[in-house]
Write an enzyme that holds these catalytic residues in place. Structure first.
Site, PDB file in Angstrom:
ATOM      1  N   HIS A   1       0.841  -1.214   0.000  1.00  0.00           N
ATOM      2  CA  HIS A   1       0.000   0.000   0.000  1.00  0.00           C
ATOM      3  C   HIS A   1       0.873   1.260   0.000  1.00  0.00           C
ATOM      4  O   HIS A   1       0.570   2.229  -0.697  1.00  0.00           O
ATOM      5  CB  HIS A   1      -0.900   0.034   1.242  1.00  0.00           C
ATOM      6  CG  HIS A   1      -1.865  -1.108   1.349  1.00  0.00           C
ATOM      7  ND1 HIS A   1      -1.777  -2.078   2.325  1.00  0.00           N
ATOM      8  CD2 HIS A   1      -2.953  -1.441   0.600  1.00  0.00           C
ATOM      9  CE1 HIS A   1      -2.772  -2.934   2.182  1.00  0.00           C
ATOM     10  NE2 HIS A   1      -3.490  -2.588   1.144  1.00  0.00           N
TER      11      HIS A   1
ATOM     12  N   GLY B   1      -2.533  -1.773  -7.386  1.00  0.00           N
ATOM     13  CA  GLY B   1      -1.372  -2.654  -7.418  1.00  0.00           C
ATOM     14  C   GLY B   1      -1.478  -3.734  -8.486  1.00  0.00           C
ATOM     15  O   GLY B   1      -2.565  -4.270  -8.733  1.00  0.00           O
TER      16      GLY B   1
ATOM     17  N   GLN C   1      -8.325  -7.105 -11.105  1.00  0.00           N
ATOM     18  CA  GLN C   1      -9.095  -5.998 -10.525  1.00  0.00           C
ATOM     19  C   GLN C   1      -8.780  -4.694 -11.263  1.00  0.00           C
ATOM     20  O   GLN C   1      -9.663  -3.916 -11.610  1.00  0.00           O
ATOM     21  CB  GLN C   1      -8.756  -5.869  -9.041  1.00  0.00           C
ATOM     22  CG  GLN C   1      -9.171  -4.558  -8.409  1.00  0.00           C
ATOM     23  CD  GLN C   1      -8.935  -4.551  -6.914  1.00  0.00           C
ATOM     24  OE1 GLN C   1      -9.735  -5.068  -6.174  1.00  0.00           O
ATOM     25  NE2 GLN C   1      -7.837  -3.965  -6.469  1.00  0.00           N
TER      26      GLN C   1
ATOM     27  N   SER D   1       0.727  -9.230   1.466  1.00  0.00           N
ATOM     28  CA  SER D   1      -0.740  -9.151   1.488  1.00  0.00           C
ATOM     29  C   SER D   1      -1.213  -9.011   2.927  1.00  0.00           C
ATOM     30  O   SER D   1      -0.609  -9.578   3.844  1.00  0.00           O
ATOM     31  CB  SER D   1      -1.324 -10.436   0.885  1.00  0.00           C
ATOM     32  OG  SER D   1      -2.689 -10.555   1.229  1.00  0.00           O
TER      33      SER D   1
HETATM   34  P1  AMP Z   1      -6.387  -4.111  -0.509  1.00  0.00           P
HETATM   35  O1  AMP Z   1      -6.248  -3.280   0.721  1.00  0.00           O
HETATM   36  O2  AMP Z   1      -5.875  -5.501  -0.363  1.00  0.00           O
HETATM   37  O3  AMP Z   1      -7.773  -4.036  -1.123  1.00  0.00           O
HETATM   38  O4  AMP Z   1      -5.428  -3.460  -1.589  1.00  0.00           O
HETATM   39  C1  AMP Z   1      -5.472  -2.098  -1.881  1.00  0.00           C
HETATM   40  C2  AMP Z   1      -4.539  -1.820  -3.046  1.00  0.00           C
HETATM   41  O5  AMP Z   1      -3.214  -2.222  -2.678  1.00  0.00           O
HETATM   42  C3  AMP Z   1      -4.895  -2.593  -4.331  1.00  0.00           C
HETATM   43  O6  AMP Z   1      -4.691  -1.735  -5.442  1.00  0.00           O
HETATM   44  C4  AMP Z   1      -3.898  -3.719  -4.315  1.00  0.00           C
HETATM   45  O7  AMP Z   1      -3.596  -4.215  -5.607  1.00  0.00           O
HETATM   46  C5  AMP Z   1      -2.687  -3.045  -3.715  1.00  0.00           C
HETATM   47  N1  AMP Z   1      -1.749  -4.018  -3.156  1.00  0.00           N
HETATM   48  C6  AMP Z   1      -2.021  -4.996  -2.259  1.00  0.00           C
HETATM   49  N2  AMP Z   1      -0.903  -5.737  -2.015  1.00  0.00           N
HETATM   50  C7  AMP Z   1       0.082  -5.205  -2.789  1.00  0.00           C
HETATM   51  C8  AMP Z   1       1.454  -5.516  -2.985  1.00  0.00           C
HETATM   52  N3  AMP Z   1       2.057  -6.515  -2.364  1.00  0.00           N
HETATM   53  N4  AMP Z   1       2.165  -4.745  -3.850  1.00  0.00           N
HETATM   54  C9  AMP Z   1       1.572  -3.710  -4.509  1.00  0.00           C
HETATM   55  N5  AMP Z   1       0.277  -3.360  -4.355  1.00  0.00           N
HETATM   56  C10 AMP Z   1      -0.458  -4.099  -3.507  1.00  0.00           C
END
Ligand code: AMP
Length: 287
Positions: free
Chosen positions: A42, A152, A158, A190
């Site tokens: 993030h 990401g 997505q 993650s």
């Molecule tokens: P989330 O909070 O899991 O819904 O993710 C929010 C954003 O963070 C989304 O655009 C994800 O693709 C991105 N994201 C989550 N994990 C990673 C990562 N390891 N590297 C880059 N972006 C990430």
């Protein structure tokens, strides 16, 4: 009681007021939507947004409509205090943190569907997931009205689904992709990695390893990847991981291909279960 030095808005009205002021001052607005439990992935999106615009707004909202009935909506981690401290540390200008009623209080009479964009890979394994993503991202874009939104690569399907919505619905913003951040052993970072037991955590990087091996195989000229995928399933099982899918897919619709062709862009994508925890990862390749 949450203490925060970064500005936090809980309502749509307050957010619009604050963002209106930013826009009146001529500031370009970058937006990073998240479900919280912030980590280096993030943070890298926040940093990417900062390179492109003047101010960065982060949303923290665990969106119920993108979780299936047997998925982890209620147990999803929500370390809000720590998230706000990270946002402050990384110069975020505002955090939008609504409750479910603020986002979904009104009767829902109109559906938004990911349709053809959700037929394969995660769309196939998680019915309605991308419809829920589009529903919330559409609302968030209308509330924040960003110039740029950063997503990401980790959740690449997505990102393609959202880009398609932005394009088809003539939304006036750029959707930018930031690369996947990884642990030192290759595991994609993650918020769900905290669910892994220590033995699952040891096995988990095998997904990334397999995608790298598959990329090497394709680069060496192999056109039929099915024998490799079949042979890997047994190895995943030995490591306590169950493959949901392992595919070479054509972006942006993510249609899996059975034969690799020359001079194409492909996404090597995988999802595996470690117990109840679902891990996903992908690599972008050009043949
Ligand atoms: P989330 O909070 O899991 O819904 O993710 C929010 C954003 O963070 C989304 O655009 C994800 O693709 C991105 N994201 C989550 N994990 C990673 C990562 N390891 N590297 C880059 N972006 C990430």
């Amino acid at each position: 009681m949450i203490k925060s030095r970064v500005k936090v808005t809980r309502t749509i009205a307050d957010s619009r007021k604050a963002i209106g002021k930013m826009r009146e001052s001529g500031l370009k607005i970058g937006f990073v939507p998240t479900m919280g439990a912030l980590h280096l992935g993030h943070i890298s999106l926040i940093q990417k947004a900062k390179e492109l615009v003047d101010v960065v707004i982060v949303s923290i909202f665990v969106n119920p409509t993108q979780f299936g009935p047997r998925e982890d909506f209620s147990s999803y981690p929500r370390p809000l205090q720590k998230d706000l401290e990270l946002c402050e540390e990384h110069d975020v200008s505002m955090v939008f943190h609504p409750d479910v009623d603020e986002m979904y209080g009104e009767e829902n009479l109109i559906d938004i569907k990911a349709g053809e964009m959700a037929k394969y890979l995660c769309g196939k394994s998680r019915p309605d997931h991308f419809d829920g993503v589009l529903q919330v991202v559409n609302k968030l874009f209308n509330i924040i009205r960003p110039d740029v939104a950063v997503f990401g690569q980790k959740d690449i399907q997505q990102l393609y689904v959202i880009r398609q919505m932005v394009s088809e619905f003539k939304m006036d913003l750029d959707v930018v992709m930031a690369p996947t951040k990884r642990e030192s052993d290759g595991l994609a970072i993650s918020s769900r990695n905290v669910y892994l037991t220590s033995s699952q955590r040891k096995s988990a990087p095998f997904l990334y390893q397999t995608l790298c091996d598959l990329a090497d195989l394709i680069k060496s000229g192999q056109e039929d990847i099915q024998p490799f995928i079949r042979s890997r399933s047994a190895e995943f099982k030995e490591k306590g991981l169950i493959i949901d899918y392992l595919s070479c897919a054509e972006p942006p619709r993510m249609v899996p291909v059975s034969r690799i062709k020359k001079n194409r862009d492909y996404i090597l994508a995988g999802a595996v279960f470690a117990g109840d925890t679902r891990l996903i990862d992908n690599l972008i390749i050009h043949t």
